[in-house]
Design a protein around this motif. Sequence first.
Motif, PDB file in Angstrom:
ATOM      1  N   GLY A   1      62.839 -15.149  51.802  1.00 13.79           N
ATOM      2  CA  GLY A   1      63.063 -13.753  51.430  1.00 13.79           C
ATOM      3  C   GLY A   1      64.245 -13.205  52.197  1.00 13.79           C
ATOM      4  O   GLY A   1      64.807 -13.867  53.064  1.00 13.79           O
TER       5      GLY A   1
ATOM      6  N   LEU B   1      60.827  -9.130  48.588  1.00  6.43           N
ATOM      7  CA  LEU B   1      60.161  -9.587  49.807  1.00  6.43           C
ATOM      8  C   LEU B   1      58.668  -9.279  49.738  1.00  6.43           C
ATOM      9  O   LEU B   1      57.822 -10.091  50.107  1.00  6.43           O
TER      10      LEU B   1
ATOM     11  N   ARG C   1      68.229 -14.184  43.698  1.00  3.95           N
ATOM     12  CA  ARG C   1      66.825 -14.512  43.471  1.00  3.95           C
ATOM     13  C   ARG C   1      66.732 -15.693  42.518  1.00  3.95           C
ATOM     14  O   ARG C   1      67.433 -15.726  41.506  1.00  3.95           O
TER      15      ARG C   1
ATOM     16  N   THR D   1      66.848 -17.072  47.157  1.00  2.83           N
ATOM     17  CA  THR D   1      65.603 -16.540  47.705  1.00  2.83           C
ATOM     18  C   THR D   1      64.531 -16.685  46.629  1.00  2.83           C
ATOM     19  O   THR D   1      64.842 -16.753  45.448  1.00  2.83           O
TER      20      THR D   1
END
Lengths: 284, 284, 572, 572
Positions: B169, B177, B217, B243
């Motif tokens: 994250g 997150l 992401r 992430t």
Amino acid sequence: MSLDRELYKGQTPAWCPGCGNFSILETLKEALSELQIRPHQVTLVSGIGQAGKLPHYMRCNTFNGLHGRTLPVATGIKLANHEMLVIAVAGDGDCYGEGGNHLIHAIRRNINVKLFVHNNQIYGLTKGQSSPTSLQGMVSKTQPFGSLSEPLNPLAMAVALDCSFVARGYAADREYLKYLMKEAINHRGFALLDILQPCVTFNKINTYQWYAERIYRLDDSYNNTDRKLAFETALQWGDRIPTGIIFRNNKAVFEEKIPVLKERPLKNNFNPPEDLQTLLKEFY
Amino acid sequence: MSLDRELYKGQTPAWCPGCGNFSILETLKEALSELQIRPHQVTLVSGIGQAGKLPHYMRCNTFNGLHGRTLPVATGIKLANHEMLVIAVAGDGDCYGEGGNHLIHAIRRNINVKLFVHNNQIYGLTKGQSSPTSLQGMVSKTQPFGSLSEPLNPLAMAVALDCSFVARGYAADREYLKYLMKEAINHRGFALLDILQPCVTFNKINTYQWYAERIYRLDDSYNNTDRKLAFETALQWGDRIPTGIIFRNNKAVFEEKIPVLKERPLKNNFNPPEDLQTLLKEFY
Amino acid sequence: MDYTVVIAGEAGQGLQTIGGILSKVFARSSFHVFTHQDYMSRIRGGHNFYQIRFSDKPVSSSKSRIDLLVALNRESIEIHKDRLTEYGMVVYDASYVKKTYQGDEFLDVPFESISRELTGSSLMSNTVATASVLGMLGMDLNIYEGIIKESFKKKGEDIIKKNIDASRAGYDYAIKKCLKCRFSVPSGVGRPGLLINGNQAIGLGAIASGCKFYSAYPMTPSTGVMIYIASKAKEYGIVVEQAEDEISAINMALGASFAGVRAMTGTSGGGFALMVEGLSLAGMTETPIVIAEVQRPGPATGLPTRTEQADLLFLLYAGHGEFPRVVFAPGSPEQAFYLTNRAFELAEKYQIPVLILSDQYLADSQWSYEGFDLSEISFTDYRLRGREFQALKQYKRHLLTEDGISPMAVPGEGEHVVVTDSDEHDEDGHIIEDAETRVKMVNKRLKAKMESIRQEISPPLYYGDERAEIVLVGWGSMYGILKETVDVLSSKYPISMMHFSQIYPFPSIKEHDFMERLKMAQKAICIEQNATGQFARYLRSETGFDFDLKINKYDGRPFMLDELIGQIEEII
Amino acid sequence: MDYTVVIAGEAGQGLQTIGGILSKVFARSSFHVFTHQDYMSRIRGGHNFYQIRFSDKPVSSSKSRIDLLVALNRESIEIHKDRLTEYGMVVYDASYVKKTYQGDEFLDVPFESISRELTGSSLMSNTVATASVLGMLGMDLNIYEGIIKESFKKKGEDIIKKNIDASRAGYDYAIKKCLKCRFSVPSGVGRPGLLINGNQAIGLGAIASGCKFYSAYPMTPSTGVMIYIASKAKEYGIVVEQAEDEISAINMALGASFAGVRAMTGTSGGGFALMVEGLSLAGMTETPIVIAEVQRPGPATGLPTRTEQADLLFLLYAGHGEFPRVVFAPGSPEQAFYLTNRAFELAEKYQIPVLILSDQYLADSQWSYEGFDLSEISFTDYRLRGREFQALKQYKRHLLTEDGISPMAVPGEGEHVVVTDSDEHDEDGHIIEDAETRVKMVNKRLKAKMESIRQEISPPLYYGDERAEIVLVGWGSMYGILKETVDVLSSKYPISMMHFSQIYPFPSIKEHDFMERLKMAQKAICIEQNATGQFARYLRSETGFDFDLKINKYDGRPFMLDELIGQIEEII
Ligand SMILES: Cc1ncc(C[n+]2csc(CCOP(=O)(O)OP(=O)(O)O)c2C)c(N)n1
Ligand SMILES: Cc1ncc(C[n+]2csc(CCOP(=O)(O)OP(=O)(O)O)c2C)c(N)n1
Ligand code: SF4
Ligand code: SF4
Ligand SMILES: [Mg+2]
Ligand SMILES: [Mg+2]
């Protein structure tokens, strides 16, 4: 021309008859003699365990230290004298259990130290508790419900950490083991050589036969510079277990990056500085 | 219905203004409140470092132990009370440096503990030495020649160790997150969530801007159950930094394999046995 | 009657099995038994031995001389034959050791061929050997047969029968051939005895005290504690976890303790060295923990399978910063059993670490007893649980109280949160830095508690002449040997023993008058298995008393009774 | 003349820079300077202060009262204003702290706006503040300007000029506005002084002793040693390695030492706890190593940035098993410098670990000196190298010798191999298990060496009245405060100080008569920064002497001179 192997002659081993450690010992002597490395040109650093006794059974510089702490000692030696060949000899409990943290960081440093792990998937010297590489379910007196953890895959871990040389040998395949030892020694950078080693007394699962049925040598076409392939290969463990150089790269070596070591080994530089006044002046 | 976030209110943080830790703290409170986990139902185990102070800044059961030793304490707590949600909150130095060995073995155990690493790629509390995740070349007062080691890739290492939940994250991407924290908490098994956290005071390389330029992401099509893909994804670090949930699997959870814990948490079983005579008899 | 039987041979030859069985037979025959083990740090080969003393009077130490040597290889004969008593005998298998010894003291029993003849394999040679000893001693075979039946129950009737056949053959052979045997063993009076070693006694004490969590990393000679507890884990609902290292072991145990269970770890000196930071953590967070430290000779790896008492001062002061602790050093398995219970009680009552200091000699020595008094075992649950916890208006884990003891709640059992911290903290457990709170916390955690703890400590055990001129002072595993020494020498001298098993805090000299006795003695001798006289130094730091006579042994082997007596007589 | 200047504010406001510069200005002006630091374990915010005492007479401690407070925020005024002396002044920036204080003692200097006006940014506020202090004190600005030029040399002329402008403005402003200032600072007599703190002195001592390898893991308050050595690594050819943990740090240093270089590590109590197994390894393998342990209050994490002397007993006995060691506890940077050199010499000569026990108070306190005498620094290379080694017929690393010292060769420099082992070993360094070799090795390694080492230890430093009735006893960082206390009280009482900096082995009482002085004193007071009186206990274990007067402080803060004097006068 190889050196006379008698040069390396040490004490009589206290290992059990039939133990895989004997072949590792003999193979190491052979490798050194073929590489013409004399006993005083190599330092063996070992921990505590059956593997840790190896240096006593040959003749060479030896620091037999604490259980789990081979790599820090080896690192210190190499930094103090980078002309010395430094080999850390460890057990699987020693190096993947007690000393796991040092392995991660020795790999990160890429210090030019060789790590030979006698991986018998058991704690030998302390009489048969399961080790980090023991297969799940292995029952021992301290693990009445069997080993419940997933066995550590040291090779996959090393590849993930971008270890500059990752290999697996098998104690009973001596020719190949010798080749791997020599490659590891000749490699510039940290080298992990995990050696599968039957423990005839306590490991009744991973026996000579068990290994013999599974082990194969990686063939020449295998590209050991491909990290993803190396990862896949490292994950192979079951019916077929690869031996050979799983992964290698040529990244820069730790001690070569330290400006202070450029000209000569640190140990040759042992005198205190003469210009202490210069240092003192800064405090005025 | 989320719980009132005031429930988790703790002391005033002593972090530097602008520190990435603030968002992690607030996000964690949000995640817990949305999951309706009350303060007494969760235990935060932390080490020493800026990250380690987090539990003081909220309200929940807390064991703020030693630098590097979050995971063993968390493991002990979870084994004594597997009904408790146990989250280990660690710094990158804490957990990948001092405590590296425990990480390897917590992953192997697959104990149902969550590890949230505040990865600021620096030692914050001790004033800016480089950490295991610092980029090569980062100069500090204790590394005058710059950090010479290859930064640790915790995600690749975790994937190699077959960690059952591996995610990354970013402190400043709070929505995502929160999602990752909730997923980690809901996952059955050990979960590593590495959180990139800008340290505005000491890390002048990996700034908010540096991260913002690189972070993305993982998209929905990403198959996080494919270990090889996970390994490749974990290796991405440079212009683009993924992430998301890099890897997950559903392997059996450690504490569920221990027969003794089948019926109730260990802590409910605190009385000494009544049939001591039976034990004694064996010695006759 | 007082016989010493030694079984000697290589590692891996099964001498531990033979020794274990013989000891059990003697104990079941209601004799007093004391055994000790001497083994090398290797799995096969080398030279090990197992020494058993049994008598119709209490015994608590070993002697140098051997009445009956079971020699499993040739080396054993060479090493031990000079230790034979006047009528001492050696039993061996001449064809196996490939040499026949001449002389009345040698009895050749063909262990292997008897086994092979009767059972078709050499596997029962040790059974033959064991039984031949009983034959030589003129003892009954019944008890041994009972043991065979118990131990091979799972292996089936056939194995049992073969073993019994082998044992009878060995027994008969020995009786027939051992014409020179002069042993005279009365048939047992009294009840069969319990036989237990130091490691088992600690494990048993832990289970009896409600220990539910044991995490450790294997380390000789402490592993026996873990093995014993692990063997009972399932039945008694205990989690036993082999940690990745000792640091993890102690931190796991602290986590488990924090979460509400009685927790313990065990190790030897080198492993304990790694636990020291965790010990200090226990002190700061006031988390109860019991730690068994089973000593071996150091420094570093030292002699891994041998004995020494050289970690005393290390344990007394281990850990950075100041915090209360208790250190016990049991002198016998019996003391180990009761003191382990006491360790758990004190650890929980005062929320402190309690250390049990043992050593290889105690760990591997078996003592026989009529039994243990289970009513002496106490258990109080000092934790706040369930309703009691829920009922509180507020809760502060580190509440300042007069006696220094704060309420210790089990997290999760009430709505209040339980917070603790390795940093200095306030009553809530939250990190602080101010001087005032610091001082209050030290006063509570250390000063207030330490004084009450001292009240819990019993004075040393005094044994022998009330007005002794010679006082032998010892601690830990010296108990048995000192006690017998006093027994032997009391006919010659006004002598006594002062044995410390509750070491730290030092027993109050205001309330107990043991120091007077020491000062009155003409000769006070401090006897320790270390090179520097650690206990003597400790005693001096507590009382100012200075021993001028000391006996120190640091070769890794325990004192033999006659050896110690000789040394004492030399210096007095 | 004897002034105390305190700079107070939040972490991150630059008070260390201001304090550092002012101290340097005072030292260069040839005053005696003593500083100490009080800071929290956080990077921004909170409350820190930097206290400087300077005088025309020697100073070696801090006082409670403040003559000049530089308050960088409002809280600082609130916290410290009660500490002002009669004519004490506070300088602050009213617009920055958003409050104007009334009263003669307050001087508002607009640090920020002066900086902004002159340089366009507030960056030079601290320069303004620093210079204003010099103005208030009526000192010259030259020295400060010199410092500005040195420090900003790399940043270029423009920055230098801006700083100089800012400093002049601040200086002038203060002179103009501070009508109430009554400070009278004579212009310096004598030569500029060297200013150094405890951590730097250890680092300097190490480099001067030929230390070429320093591995450590960062830990407050020891990190300064590492930082100092690292800053000289390149120039002086030193390898400084940040290890992954303290276990690695000590083992690396041992490896480097084995391979032939002088090696060191440093840490604080918690990190040292992790090094204890390695310490024992150094003992067994006879590998020289120097370890600096810079104490902070424990247990566990404790108060990470504060001071205490509670690891003494821990260090004396740390490590399993028995092996020789030396423990030094310097009382000042000067002692730290020389004792670090001695530490390296003894470590190498006797092949042992030598521990330097410091604390946060000493580590972060600066003392001024005229200079250090470099001719006092010794260096002997005790290793067998090159030709000398090659010339040997045979080589045994652990050769049995009368004085216990075996030849220590550098591996690789000759054909002989160098072998050492953490197990008990023979002369060759190979693992053994027999009793005889064990005993010989303990006698060599421990007993033979320990006696010679004791001869190297100097008695405590005695200062003050030769026939003192009151003797203040202290160790380590208590030196400065005890010395000044004696200076102050000697007009009233026959008083003296006995200061121990060479702690272990205990200085021979056969050869030195210091204990006689202690016994003759009517009042001997042991003064320590810990709760349990560790040194008193140690002294008793060595000599039997029992202090009935003790002063213990354990709030994490150093003694102030007036505070200690008060406490002494209360109990005598
Ligand atoms: C700090 C410490 N903990 C534990 C031990 C005890 N110990 C000695 S060897 C060993 C494990 C041996 O297993 P491994 O490393 O796999 O070596 P092997 O004997 O199998 O070759 C252990 C736990 C020790 N010597 N030191
Ligand atoms: C055993 C031990 N070694 C060293 C320290 C000192 N120390 C405290 S925090 C820290 C590192 C902090 O870095 P990190 O873990 O990354 O946390 P951050 O402050 O960056 O959040 C260190 C080395 C310690 N407390 N304990
Ligand atoms: S126990 Fe196993 S590893 Fe050890 S010597 Fe015997 S066979 Fe080899
Ligand atoms: S130093 Fe860095 S990590 Fe620590 S509080 Fe400040 S910004 Fe955050
Ligand atoms: Mg092994
Ligand atoms: Mg960090």
